[in-house]
Design a protein around this motif. Structure first.
Motif, mmCIF file in Angstrom:
data_model
loop_
_atom_site.group_PDB
_atom_site.id
_atom_site.type_symbol
_atom_site.label_atom_id
_atom_site.label_comp_id
_atom_site.label_asym_id
_atom_site.label_seq_id
_atom_site.Cartn_x
_atom_site.Cartn_y
_atom_site.Cartn_z
ATOM 1 N N ALA A 53 0.816 -1.214 0.000
ATOM 2 C CA ALA A 53 0.000 0.000 0.000
ATOM 3 C C ALA A 53 0.847 1.260 0.000
ATOM 4 C CB ALA A 53 -0.922 0.006 1.214
ATOM 5 N N ALA A 54 0.350 2.255 -0.710
ATOM 6 C CA ALA A 54 0.883 3.619 -0.687
ATOM 7 C C ALA A 54 -0.255 4.513 -0.205
ATOM 8 C CB ALA A 54 1.341 4.036 -2.086
ATOM 9 N N LEU A 62 1.458 9.333 -8.399
ATOM 10 C CA LEU A 62 1.374 7.980 -8.953
ATOM 11 C C LEU A 62 0.673 7.983 -10.311
ATOM 12 C CD1 LEU A 62 0.609 5.795 -5.815
ATOM 13 C CD2 LEU A 62 2.717 5.900 -7.130
ATOM 14 N N TRP A 63 -0.375 8.797 -10.443
ATOM 15 C CA TRP A 63 -1.071 8.876 -11.736
ATOM 16 C C TRP A 63 -0.114 9.372 -12.817
ATOM 17 C CZ3 TRP A 63 -5.941 7.159 -12.900
ATOM 18 C CH2 TRP A 63 -6.349 7.385 -14.220
ATOM 19 N N ALA A 64 0.695 10.376 -12.485
ATOM 20 C CA ALA A 64 1.654 10.899 -13.467
ATOM 21 C C ALA A 64 2.623 9.796 -13.902
ATOM 22 C CB ALA A 64 2.410 12.090 -12.888
ATOM 23 N N ASP A 65 3.067 8.977 -12.957
ATOM 24 C CA ASP A 65 3.944 7.850 -13.309
ATOM 25 C C ASP A 65 3.219 6.855 -14.217
ATOM 26 O OD1 ASP A 65 6.004 8.935 -11.792
ATOM 27 O OD2 ASP A 65 5.679 7.582 -10.083
ATOM 28 N N LEU A 66 1.968 6.553 -13.880
ATOM 29 C CA LEU A 66 1.185 5.611 -14.685
ATOM 30 C C LEU A 66 0.943 6.140 -16.101
ATOM 31 C CD1 LEU A 66 -1.401 4.524 -11.981
ATOM 32 C CD2 LEU A 66 0.322 3.048 -13.036
ATOM 33 N N ALA A 119 -6.021 4.947 -0.077
ATOM 34 C CA ALA A 119 -4.821 4.123 -0.264
ATOM 35 C C ALA A 119 -4.755 3.652 -1.705
ATOM 36 C CB ALA A 119 -4.836 2.923 0.680
ATOM 37 N N ILE A 120 -3.538 3.374 -2.127
ATOM 38 C CA ILE A 120 -3.297 2.836 -3.468
ATOM 39 C C ILE A 120 -2.466 1.573 -3.274
ATOM 40 C CG2 ILE A 120 -2.283 3.268 -5.728
ATOM 41 C CD1 ILE A 120 -2.621 6.339 -4.983
ATOM 42 N N LYS A 170 6.043 -0.431 -7.094
ATOM 43 C CA LYS A 170 5.718 -1.237 -5.907
ATOM 44 C C LYS A 170 6.866 -1.205 -4.904
ATOM 45 C CE LYS A 170 4.572 -5.970 -4.584
ATOM 46 N NZ LYS A 170 4.524 -7.363 -5.047
ATOM 47 N N ALA A 171 8.084 -1.331 -5.387
ATOM 48 C CA ALA A 171 9.261 -1.292 -4.498
ATOM 49 C C ALA A 171 9.368 0.072 -3.810
ATOM 50 C CB ALA A 171 10.526 -1.617 -5.280
ATOM 51 N N LYS A 172 9.096 1.134 -4.562
ATOM 52 C CA LYS A 172 9.145 2.478 -3.984
ATOM 53 C C LYS A 172 8.085 2.630 -2.895
ATOM 54 C CE LYS A 172 8.924 7.340 -5.348
ATOM 55 N NZ LYS A 172 8.704 8.267 -6.472
ATOM 56 N N ALA A 173 6.884 2.090 -3.136
ATOM 57 C CA ALA A 173 5.801 2.164 -2.142
ATOM 58 C C ALA A 173 6.159 1.364 -0.894
ATOM 59 C CB ALA A 173 4.492 1.659 -2.740
ATOM 60 N N ALA A 174 6.883 0.261 -1.069
ATOM 61 C CA ALA A 174 7.249 -0.592 0.062
ATOM 62 C C ALA A 174 8.364 0.013 0.908
ATOM 63 C CB ALA A 174 7.672 -1.974 -0.432
ATOM 64 N N ALA A 175 9.128 0.922 0.305
ATOM 65 C CA ALA A 175 10.295 1.504 1.022
ATOM 66 C C ALA A 175 9.874 2.489 2.089
ATOM 67 C CB ALA A 175 11.210 2.190 0.018
#
Length: 175
Positions: A53-54, A62-66, A119-120, A170-175
């Protein structure tokens, strides 16, 4: 913290885990409905690594990244009354009049009440025997707003470029 944002009770969490173990590739909304749990509670008890979760406050970034992802994705809105799927590119968006507005030549367009996003989740799990990767937006009531799934090629395999971008997010959100 609202009731929907609290972690599921130990008993509910255990029931959800058992239901997921009995049907590891099943429809998560159905598992939640059967157990009387909000969708977010189901996401929160998925096996390690299947859901990260983020905060909802990261919606715009996140939308800009997507929107920078290459190729088409599948955009899904799943309600009690149906599952609606659209394939297309993710358009950029802008905030105006309380909405996140998306418009482009893509069939994906409209107005999102982005401030309701609590949450995302980055979800990577089997679904009907295949790996499935998605970014899922959840509101304060614990229900899914919509989901963005990594695209698939004609061979039904996940788009490798999108998988790499998904895994990095996902890795960035987990960090």
């Amino acid at each position: 913290m609202s009731t929907a944002e609290q972690a599921p009770s130990a008993d509910l969490g255990e029931r959800l885990k058992q239901a997921i173990a009995a049907d590891p590739g099943g429809v998560l909304e159905e598992i939640g409905r059967r157990e009387g749990a909000p969708y977010r509670a189901v996401l929160d008890v998925l096996p390690d690594g299947q859901a990260v979760a983020a905060p909802g406050s990261s919606f715009e970034a996140l939308w800009a990244d997507l929107a920078a992802w290459p190729g088409e994705i599948t955009f899904i809105v799943h309600t009690r009354d149906g599952v609606f799927e659209t394939r297309g590119t993710i358009p950029p968006g802008t905030v105006g009049r309380g909405y996140f507005n998306i418009h482009s030549d893509s069939p994906i367009g409209g107005h999102i009440r982005f401030e309701r996003c609590a949450a995302i989740y980055f979800v990577d799990r089997p679904f009907f025997g295949r790996r499935s990767c998605s970014v899922q937006f959840v509101n304060g009531e614990g229900e899914a707003m919509f989901k963005i799934f990594v695209g698939r090629g004609p061979d039904r395999e996940l788009d490798p470029a999108q998988v790499a971008l998904f895994e990095a997010m996902k890795a960035k959100a987990a960090a």
